[in-house]
Design a protein around this motif. Structure first.
Motif, PDB file in Angstrom:
ATOM      1  N   LEU A 136       0.858  -1.181   0.000  1.00 17.43           N
ATOM      2  CA  LEU A 136       0.000   0.000   0.000  1.00 17.43           C
ATOM      3  C   LEU A 136       0.893   1.228   0.000  1.00 17.43           C
ATOM      4  O   LEU A 136       1.765   1.370   0.864  1.00 17.43           O
ATOM      5  CB  LEU A 136      -0.894   0.005   1.241  1.00 17.43           C
ATOM      6  CG  LEU A 136      -1.614   1.319   1.580  1.00 17.43           C
ATOM      7  CD1 LEU A 136      -2.658   1.651   0.515  1.00 17.43           C
ATOM      8  CD2 LEU A 136      -2.262   1.232   2.959  1.00 17.43           C
ATOM      9  N   MET A 192      -3.573   4.648   7.294  1.00 17.44           N
ATOM     10  CA  MET A 192      -2.949   3.710   6.364  1.00 17.44           C
ATOM     11  C   MET A 192      -2.611   2.389   7.056  1.00 17.44           C
ATOM     12  O   MET A 192      -2.725   1.316   6.469  1.00 17.44           O
ATOM     13  CB  MET A 192      -1.666   4.308   5.778  1.00 17.44           C
ATOM     14  CG  MET A 192      -1.841   5.504   4.856  1.00 17.44           C
ATOM     15  SD  MET A 192      -2.575   5.115   3.254  1.00 17.44           S
ATOM     16  CE  MET A 192      -4.271   5.602   3.569  1.00 17.44           C
ATOM     17  N   GLU A 193      -2.201   2.480   8.322  1.00 16.64           N
ATOM     18  CA  GLU A 193      -1.827   1.269   9.049  1.00 16.64           C
ATOM     19  C   GLU A 193      -3.030   0.375   9.312  1.00 16.64           C
ATOM     20  O   GLU A 193      -2.879  -0.822   9.570  1.00 16.64           O
ATOM     21  CB  GLU A 193      -1.142   1.645  10.358  1.00 16.64           C
ATOM     22  CG  GLU A 193       0.160   2.423  10.173  1.00 16.64           C
ATOM     23  CD  GLU A 193       1.197   1.665   9.357  1.00 16.64           C
ATOM     24  OE1 GLU A 193       1.443   0.482   9.680  1.00 16.64           O
ATOM     25  OE2 GLU A 193       1.743   2.237   8.392  1.00 16.64           O
ATOM     26  N   THR A 226       3.530  -1.187   3.905  1.00 14.18           N
ATOM     27  CA  THR A 226       2.930   0.127   3.718  1.00 14.18           C
ATOM     28  C   THR A 226       4.039   1.158   3.619  1.00 14.18           C
ATOM     29  O   THR A 226       4.992   1.145   4.414  1.00 14.18           O
ATOM     30  CB  THR A 226       2.001   0.500   4.889  1.00 14.18           C
ATOM     31  OG1 THR A 226       0.982  -0.489   5.003  1.00 14.18           O
ATOM     32  CG2 THR A 226       1.346   1.850   4.661  1.00 14.18           C
TER      33      THR A 226
END
Length: 329
Positions: free
Chosen positions: A96, A110-111, A118
């Motif tokens: 990602l 995002m995590e 990521t």
């Protein structure tokens, strides 16, 4: 430190922004596709992004609407939709990449996506994940090259910084339906609108440049959305010469054909300026937001980006328009 191909089968790109912003990541996407030719790449973005991924199907395989998050102004935030979104993508991606911006707002969420790896941009002192895959946001240089720096950080080789805007048979068909009385290279596009009113150059100035182009023998085509019709009407009310009004009657693809075949484009610093850069159509771009080096076209030989906040003089813009048309004539 490019991640091995056998580990990276599904990639997600997070960038929930508008057309011009999206076009600026295409050089990075080109590099990513070369690096992972067999990967399934998904864009996580605004609703309109589905059509963007269809146009850029060489680089994107899928689209998922990101429903919003507090602090991101591009769309309203709906908590339930966001929770459902997170549940639906948990563990779905091998890689990602946060390509939204400096990460101040978005990096913590995002995590929660649950990707194996990521990465992206972060601001020093703010949250970021594994430093091998995150890099400090490069607050300098043109926007496309900022994202190429991220690719470099990930060990991915760049394949040029040129923008793209693929045109389809439907785009040409949509353009032909308009039956505009113009010939390639013999008209100038004037685009006076912009998504933000603070980025709109005065309409009287656009009108004066349009009149100059008309006096040089070019037809004037004014482009814009249906919502921008009042701005276009105001430009035309200031003009001494006739112009072709296409407000609200063109698809995005038809506008692409118009810009591709135009002698030049005169616009605010907005999405169409990046289209002109992709087509290498000469342009005058008026920057009203104080970031001309970031958002202006990279090729300074055929694109003149003018920082109106530092050079707020119409005579200067007029002289650059004369120079551009003479240089390319």
């Amino acid at each position: 430190m490019k991640l091995p191909d056998h580990e990276i089968k599904k990639i997600a790109i997070f960038r929930a922004l508008q057309l011009g912003d999206m076009l600026c990541i295409i050089p990075a996407m080109r590099a990513l596709r070369y690096a992972y030719p067999s990967a399934h790449i998904t864009l996580l973005g605004l609703p309109w992004g589905k059509s963007f991924t269809e146009r850029f199907s060489s680089y994107f395989d899928d689209f998922i609407h990101f429903p919003g998050f507090p602090g991101l102004p591009e769309q309203p935030f709906n908590a339930k939709e966001t929770v459902d979104f997170l549940a639906g993508i948990q563990g779905k991606f091998d890689l990602l990449l946060q390509m939204q911006g400096n990460g101040t707002v978005i990096n913590p969420i995002m995590e929660l996506f649950g990707a194996s790896y990521t990465g992206g941009f972060y601001t020093l002192g703010d949250f970021a994940g594994n430093q091998d895959y995150y890099m400090p946001y490069p607050n300098f240089g043109p926007e496309p090259e900022r994202h190429l720096l991220l690719m470099e950080h990930l060990g991915i080789t760049a394949h040029g910084n040129d923008l793209e805007f693929p045109l389809t048979e439907k785009d040409y068909a949509d353009f032909e339906k308009l039956q505009l009385p113009i010939e390639p290279g013999k008209y100038v596009c004037i685009h006076p609108g912009s998504r933000g009113s603070w980025r709109q150059w005065p309409t009287a100035h656009f009108a004066a440049l349009a009149d100059y182009c008309a006096e040089q023998g070019y037809k004037v085509v004014i482009t814009g959305t249906k919502e921008e019709a009042p701005i276009i009407n105001e430009v035309m009310s200031h003009m001494k010469h006739p112009a072709i009004d296409t407000a609200g009657i063109t698809t995005l693809g038809a506008v692409g054909v118009l810009i591709k075949n135009a002698r030049a484009l005169v616009s605010n610093c907005t999405g169409v300026s990046h289209m002109a850069a992709a087509f290498k159509t000469p342009s005058i771009v008026i920057s009203m937001d104080g970031e001309p080096e970031r958002w202006g076209p990279i090729n300074k030989n055929i694109h003149y980006t003018i920082n109106w906040l530092e050079e707020p003089g119409f005579d200067y813009v007029y002289s650059k328009t004369v120079e551009l048309l003479q240089q390319q004539g």
